[in-house]
Write an enzyme that holds these catalytic residues in place. Structure first.
Site, PDB file in Angstrom:
ATOM      1  CE  LYS A 278      47.006  -4.865   1.103  1.00 30.04           C
ATOM      2  NZ  LYS A 278      45.752  -4.048   0.907  1.00 30.04           N
TER       3      LYS A 278
ATOM      4  CB  THR B 282      35.966   2.797  13.144  1.00 27.68           C
ATOM      5  OG1 THR B 282      35.088   1.894  12.458  1.00 27.68           O
ATOM      6  CG2 THR B 282      35.564   4.225  12.834  1.00 27.68           C
TER       7      THR B 282
ATOM      8  CB  THR C  25      46.827  -7.260  -7.260  1.00 25.45           C
ATOM      9  OG1 THR C  25      46.118  -7.370  -6.035  1.00 25.45           O
ATOM     10  CG2 THR C  25      48.307  -7.338  -6.972  1.00 25.45           C
TER      11      THR C  25
END
Length: 408
Positions: free
Chosen positions: A184, A408, A195
């Site tokens: 990911k 958010t 990564t």
């Protein structure tokens, strides 16, 4: 299945394709949506392990706990991962929570705690809601199975738009050996080791020592050669687990098939790295920078990473502007020796600079090329025989939008 030299790509393969591995994922409530946010890879036997970790000074608690487990015996049998919360910069409580996660999964699987690794990804500086996490861990074993590779991939994503997976098969000593990986990463990608998160499984019979040797070499030319935004995360880690269940003689550098296995392993690493670069937050294209004719490998690497990391180069690619001046400026500020009268620059096969002097080129053709979803920039220094390749993505309006509202 596609044959590439010494190995075969397995298009539908996952981290559970190598013998002895199971995986799975579920939603435990860390993400506001119903997307999976907790996953695990489990091996039937204690597996040889190798790992690389972020060089960020603020290493997240789960990385410290995983390092404890690896140091305890050089074996892992399970990796637990959550997304939605990084458990980074959370002090002693964060460290205690990561250890509690490790202990909880060990109990559920009937394993010694040192055979379990833990990692997290998501928002930095917030404590984990442990009742939700522990409830998820309790339910996780039922979700872990031989067909659970895709669910695991879904569980590790944050702002990623696509899952990242690779799998190959290679002949080692007359036996079929698999190497598979899942990763990911979409933002905060400028690794000094790897990564955001990467998980590689293999059924090769190989020691932790030689596995570490292989991972370090592959990381150097793949995961360490990508950038999205110039930020190195607190949680970056790549871990490799080798079950050894394919059997046969142990793989060492003296084994006749060592090179074939190393090439297959490198392919999985490079494929995952390029997928991360291509899926950069808001990105519309993958950019590849090839530096040729450098005086040394280190110089080639530094120049390639400087060009690929340049915000001006990235925005020019986004706007399909063949502004080679931004490329040559990045080459010149990389802090490496450059003969300022001998540099060639190409966009794909379009020469835009020859011997450090402008070349008349078809602007419309160059613009059309840069509008594609893959852009290759070739820089030839004409100083030596060394080369390097780096990968990244364009910088778009959406990158700002995504990161302006990340919490958010």
């Amino acid at each position: 299945m596609t044959l590439l030299g010494r190995f075969t790509v397995v298009p539908d393969g996952t981290v559970t394709t190598p013998q002895g591995f199971r995986a799975g994922g579920l939603h435990c409530g860390l993400k506001k949506t119903e997307r999976y946010d907790l996953g695990a890879i489990v091996c039937d036997v204690p597996a040889a392990v190798a790992a690389v970790y972020t060089l960020n000074a603020f290493q997240a608690a789960p990385l410290l706990v995983t390092q404890e487990s690896v140091a305890a015996g050089g074996k892992l049998q399970a990796m637990l991962v959550n997304s939605g919360n990084a458990n980074a910069c959370t002090g002693e409580q964060g460290l205690a929570d990561a250890r509690e996660m490790r202990a909880a999964l060990a109990r559920q699987l009937g394993l010694a705690e040192n055979l379990v690794g833990v990692t997290s990804t998501g928002v930095i500086g917030e404590l984990l809601p442990m009742p939700k996490v522990l409830s998820g861990i309790e339910a996780l074993p039922e979700k872990v199975h031989a067909e659970g590779g895709d669910d695991f991939c879904q569980a590790i994503l944050t702002t990623d738009l696509v899952k990242k997976v690779a799998c190959v098969r290679v002949n080692v000593g007359g036996r079929e050996v698999h190497v598979a990986g899942a990763a990911k990463g979409s933002g905060m990608i400028h690794p000094n080791m790897a990564t955001m998160l990467g998980f590689v499984t293999t059924d090769a019979n190989i020691s932790s020592e030689h596995l570490q040797q292989l991972l370090s070499a592959a990381t150097d030319s793949t995961f360490n050669m990508i950038t999205v935004d110039g930020d190195t995360s607190t949680n970056d880690m790549v871990v490799v687990m080798a079950s050894g269940l394919a059997g046969g003689d142990a793989l060492t550098p003296d084994h006749p098939d060592w090179e074939a296995f190393a090439v297959a392993f490198g392919y999985v690493s490079e494929h995952l790295a390029k997928m991360i670069a291509r899926d950069g937050e808001g990105a519309t294209k993958l950019i590849e920078v090839n530096v040729l004719g450098a005086a040394s490998r280190d110089a080639a690497r530094a120049i390639a990473k400087t060009v690929i990391g340049s915000s001006l180069v990235k925005t020019a690619c986004f706007g399909a502007d063949a502004n080679w001046g931004r490329i040559i400026a990045a080459v010149g500020r990389a802090g490496q020796p450059v003969q300022t009268e001998t540099v060639d620059v190409q966009l794909g096969d379009i020469m835009v600079l020859s011997q450090s002097r402008p070349v008349k080129f078809d602007e419309d053709r160059a613009e059309e090329y840069l509008k594609g979803d893959f852009v290759q920039i070739n820089v030839n220094l004409h100083m030596g025989n060394s080369s390097a390749t780096a990968w990244g993505c364009d910088l778009t309006y959406d990158y700002v939008r995504i990161n302006a509202a990340y919490r958010t």
